[in-house]
Design an enzyme around this catalytic site. Structure first.
Site, PDB file in Angstrom:
ATOM      1  N   GLU A   1      42.788  21.371  23.881  1.00 32.00           N
ATOM      2  CA  GLU A   1      42.757  20.769  22.541  1.00 32.00           C
ATOM      3  C   GLU A   1      41.952  19.486  22.498  1.00 32.00           C
ATOM      4  O   GLU A   1      42.508  18.398  22.320  1.00 32.00           O
ATOM      5  CB  GLU A   1      44.185  20.418  22.104  1.00 32.00           C
ATOM      6  CG  GLU A   1      45.088  21.594  21.930  1.00 32.00           C
ATOM      7  CD  GLU A   1      46.546  21.181  21.793  1.00 32.00           C
ATOM      8  OE1 GLU A   1      47.303  21.978  21.243  1.00 32.00           O
ATOM      9  OE2 GLU A   1      46.914  20.076  22.235  1.00 32.00           O
ATOM     10  N   PRO A   2      40.646  19.540  22.634  1.00 33.49           N
ATOM     11  CA  PRO A   2      39.862  18.307  22.597  1.00 33.49           C
ATOM     12  C   PRO A   2      39.770  17.728  21.179  1.00 33.49           C
ATOM     13  O   PRO A   2      39.527  18.455  20.221  1.00 33.49           O
ATOM     14  CB  PRO A   2      38.484  18.752  23.080  1.00 33.49           C
ATOM     15  CG  PRO A   2      38.426  20.211  22.740  1.00 33.49           C
ATOM     16  CD  PRO A   2      39.822  20.735  22.846  1.00 33.49           C
TER      17      PRO A   2
ATOM     18  N   CYS B   1      43.217 -10.141   6.137  1.00 34.82           N
ATOM     19  CA  CYS B   1      43.976 -11.386   6.293  1.00 34.82           C
ATOM     20  C   CYS B   1      44.936 -11.285   7.454  1.00 34.82           C
ATOM     21  O   CYS B   1      46.146 -11.106   7.267  1.00 34.82           O
ATOM     22  CB  CYS B   1      44.742 -11.684   5.019  1.00 34.82           C
ATOM     23  SG  CYS B   1      43.739 -12.601   3.909  1.00 34.82           S
ATOM     24  N   GLU B   2      44.403 -11.386   8.638  1.00 31.47           N
ATOM     25  CA  GLU B   2      45.207 -11.180   9.832  1.00 31.47           C
ATOM     26  C   GLU B   2      44.378 -11.667  11.018  1.00 31.47           C
ATOM     27  O   GLU B   2      43.266 -11.177  11.233  1.00 31.47           O
ATOM     28  CB  GLU B   2      45.463  -9.662   9.922  1.00 31.47           C
ATOM     29  CG  GLU B   2      46.290  -9.245  11.048  1.00 31.47           C
ATOM     30  CD  GLU B   2      47.611  -8.610  10.607  1.00 31.47           C
ATOM     31  OE1 GLU B   2      47.877  -8.449   9.409  1.00 31.47           O
ATOM     32  OE2 GLU B   2      48.379  -8.310  11.514  1.00 31.47           O
TER      33      GLU B   2
HETATM   34  N1  LLP Z   1      46.742  17.569  21.748  1.00 31.98           N
HETATM   35  C1  LLP Z   1      47.824  16.799  21.555  1.00 31.98           C
HETATM   36  C2  LLP Z   1      49.145  17.407  21.561  1.00 31.98           C
HETATM   37  C3  LLP Z   1      47.674  15.421  21.349  1.00 31.98           C
HETATM   38  O1  LLP Z   1      48.749  14.671  21.177  1.00 31.98           O
HETATM   39  C4  LLP Z   1      46.372  14.861  21.316  1.00 31.98           C
HETATM   40  C5  LLP Z   1      46.178  13.444  21.072  1.00 31.98           C
HETATM   41  C6  LLP Z   1      45.272  15.712  21.501  1.00 31.98           C
HETATM   42  C7  LLP Z   1      45.497  17.060  21.727  1.00 31.98           C
HETATM   43  C8  LLP Z   1      43.870  15.225  21.469  1.00 31.98           C
HETATM   44  O2  LLP Z   1      43.600  14.340  22.505  1.00 31.98           O
HETATM   45  P1  LLP Z   1      42.111  13.780  22.705  1.00 31.98           P
HETATM   46  O3  LLP Z   1      41.244  14.915  23.173  1.00 31.98           O
HETATM   47  O4  LLP Z   1      41.651  13.267  21.402  1.00 31.98           O
HETATM   48  O5  LLP Z   1      42.267  12.716  23.712  1.00 31.98           O
HETATM   49  N2  LLP Z   1      45.033   7.055  18.517  1.00 31.98           N
HETATM   50  C9  LLP Z   1      44.749   7.038  19.934  1.00 31.98           C
HETATM   51  C10 LLP Z   1      44.721   8.437  20.497  1.00 31.98           C
HETATM   52  C11 LLP Z   1      46.018   9.165  20.307  1.00 31.98           C
HETATM   53  C12 LLP Z   1      45.943  10.554  20.853  1.00 31.98           C
HETATM   54  C13 LLP Z   1      47.111  11.321  20.414  1.00 31.98           C
HETATM   55  N3  LLP Z   1      47.126  12.660  20.830  1.00 31.98           N
HETATM   56  C14 LLP Z   1      43.412   6.334  20.149  1.00 31.98           C
HETATM   57  O6  LLP Z   1      42.813   5.891  19.171  1.00 31.98           O
HETATM   58  O7  LLP Z   1      42.966   6.179  21.277  1.00 31.98           O
END
Ligand code: LLP
Length: 439
Positions: free
Chosen positions: A296-297, A367-368
């Site tokens: 799941e990228p 504003c932070e």
């Molecule tokens: N699958 C699941 C179950 C997840 O929880 C996530 C990300 C992904 C796939 C995708 O992961 P990725 O390939 O994008 O690393 N807001 C944070 C990232 C939170 C990721 C949450 N889950 C940031 O800005 O770094």
């Protein structure tokens, strides 16, 4: 020619006449035409990365294997349209994302519904809309889902989210595979086997396999190899003890992207190949059954296909202390530095021929005091009206944006053969659209 002290990080960035170009477009001209803050997306790069994942997964894991675009990274109609056209699946984490995917015409039978606290309404809505799979997080969800599936007269396909107990050493807020995580059911405590046994007894659910997600922004393959060994071992135990053989093992997302020069350059294809080889040899050595592998990228599909361009509002020099360059955006469109102290590469888009000799902090307009985009960056001396570019903002920026201080969310422009608006800039009306006057 441009200043050689500047690293452009990715090959969709270049310089023409002292201006930064992205996906072949002059970002300074785009800023003039569309206003700022402006988020740019490189359509071809998004498609290429989706293809890289799809081709590599089919080649190394087997024909049935597919990537799911983790749409929490950037959920908008255009992204689901592209994912559909590229023939990949998607992961959604709310009925808001589901609704957006549906509007985009994304085939919902290829969507996987995640989340650790789905409401009855969420479950009903997703079933009514023909969601392919629920990724069930807890036994509370399992029982609710079985009850609602029965009411709706469907047998719902599910995966169970399992916590393998891996800490991949990323920022703790984005590491999710540890035993004490709020997500999933742990193997270590015996609860994963229990929930599997329960799922197999549910007459309105069809368990197809297991899911795990160990974290985000991971460059190495070892955490994935470890997670797959643990999950394959668990699958074997399930087979032994419960007589059930799953068809799917979803390894989640998490490959890292290059935000700054010091981040490594990795090849997603090579990573997938090596993980696949590891899984094959592990299964062979231990005579284990190999299920269809999904991944799941999110970040790695869209982060470096995006960038944000701002306009400088003020330059404040505090002698002996520090310099601030304040821009017309901030934590409302990019909260990642405020939340995780994330690194970003910052450039002056209209002064790419000039030497980066000015040390400053890029501050937002909110504003932070903590509303910063990056501290201690080197850019050319700038003044009000110059354009600041923040690179690699395609993932978890717009997706995490807010209307704090009632600022308008930026316009998102998709750059392909032509430039098309993917998300309109919010208007005055938009930011107060839901407000009611008191009688
Ligand atoms: N699958 C699941 C179950 C997840 O929880 C996530 C990300 C992904 C796939 C995708 O992961 P990725 O390939 O994008 O690393 N807001 C944070 C990232 C939170 C990721 C949450 N889950 C940031 O800005 O770094």
């Amino acid at each position: 020619m441009y200043c050689k002290e500047v690293n452009l990080l990715h090959d969709n960035l270049s310089v023409r006449d002292g201006h930064l170009c992205f996906a072949g477009y002059d970002t300074v001209e785009l800023a003039k035409k569309y206003g700022t803050p402006l988020m740019l997306l490189d359509e071809q790069r998004i498609r290429n990365t989706m293809r890289t994942y799809k081709n590599a997964m089919e080649k190394y894991f087997g024909k049935e294997s597919k990537p799911l675009y983790a749409s929490k990274a950037l959920s908008c109609i255009a992204m689901y349209q592209i994912a559909k056209e590229e023939g990949i699946y998607t992961d959604i984490v709310s009925i808001g994302e589901l609704y957006t995917a549906k509007r985009a015409g994304f085939p919902l039978e290829n969507a996987f519904f995640h989340g650790n606290s789905k409401t009855d309404f969420d479950i009903e809505y997703a079933i009514e809309n023909g969601i392919g799979y629920f990724v069930v997080d807890t036994s509370d969800e399992l029982y609710a889902l079985d009850r609602i599936a029965e009411k709706k007269g469907v047998v719902q396909k599910i995966l169970l989210r399992i916590t393998p107990g891996i800490d991949p050493h990323t920022h703790s807020a984005i590491s999710t595979g540890k035993v004490d995580s709020k997500f999933g059911t742990a193997i270590e405590t015996g609860q994963a086997l229990e929930i599997t046994a329960s799922a197999l007894c549910m007459s309105n659910l069809r368990l197809e396999g297991f899911h795990c997600h160990i974290g985000s922004q991971i460059f190495e393959i070892e955490p994935y190899c470890d997670a797959s060994e643990i999950m394959l071992g668990f699958i074997d135990k399930v087979k032994e003890e419960l007589g059930f053989t799953p068809t799917i093992l979803n390894l989640g997302g998490g490959f890292g992207v290059r935000y700054v020069e010091s981040d490594p350059v990795i090849s997603y294809e090579e990573n997938i190949k090596r993980i696949a080889e590891h899984i094959d040899s592990y299964c062979e050595a231990n005579q284990l059954y190999k299920p269809t592998i999904l991944m799941e990228p999110g970040r790695s599909i869209v982060a470096d296909s995006g960038m944000t361009i701002y306009t400088v509002g003020s330059v404040k020099k505090i002698p002996e202390y520090k310099n601030y360059v304040a821009i017309d955006g901030g934590m409302a469109d990019n909260p990642r530095y405020a939340l995780y102290q994330s690194s970003y590469t910052v450039l002056c888009a209209n002064k790419m021929n000039e030497s980066p000799s000015f040390n400053c902090t890029i501050a937002g307009r909110l504003c932070e005091s903590g509303d910063l985009i990056q501290e201690n960056v080197m850019i050319p001396p700038v003044q009000r009206g110059d354009n600041i570019a923040v690179l690699v903002t395609g993932a978890y920026n717009y997706a995490m944006s807010s209307n704090y201080n009632r600022v308008h969310r930026p316009l998102v422009l998709m750059l392909g053969e032509s430039e098309r608006i993917a998300i309109k800039r919010e208007s005055f009306e938009d930011v107060s659209r839901l407000d009611e006057f008191l009688d």
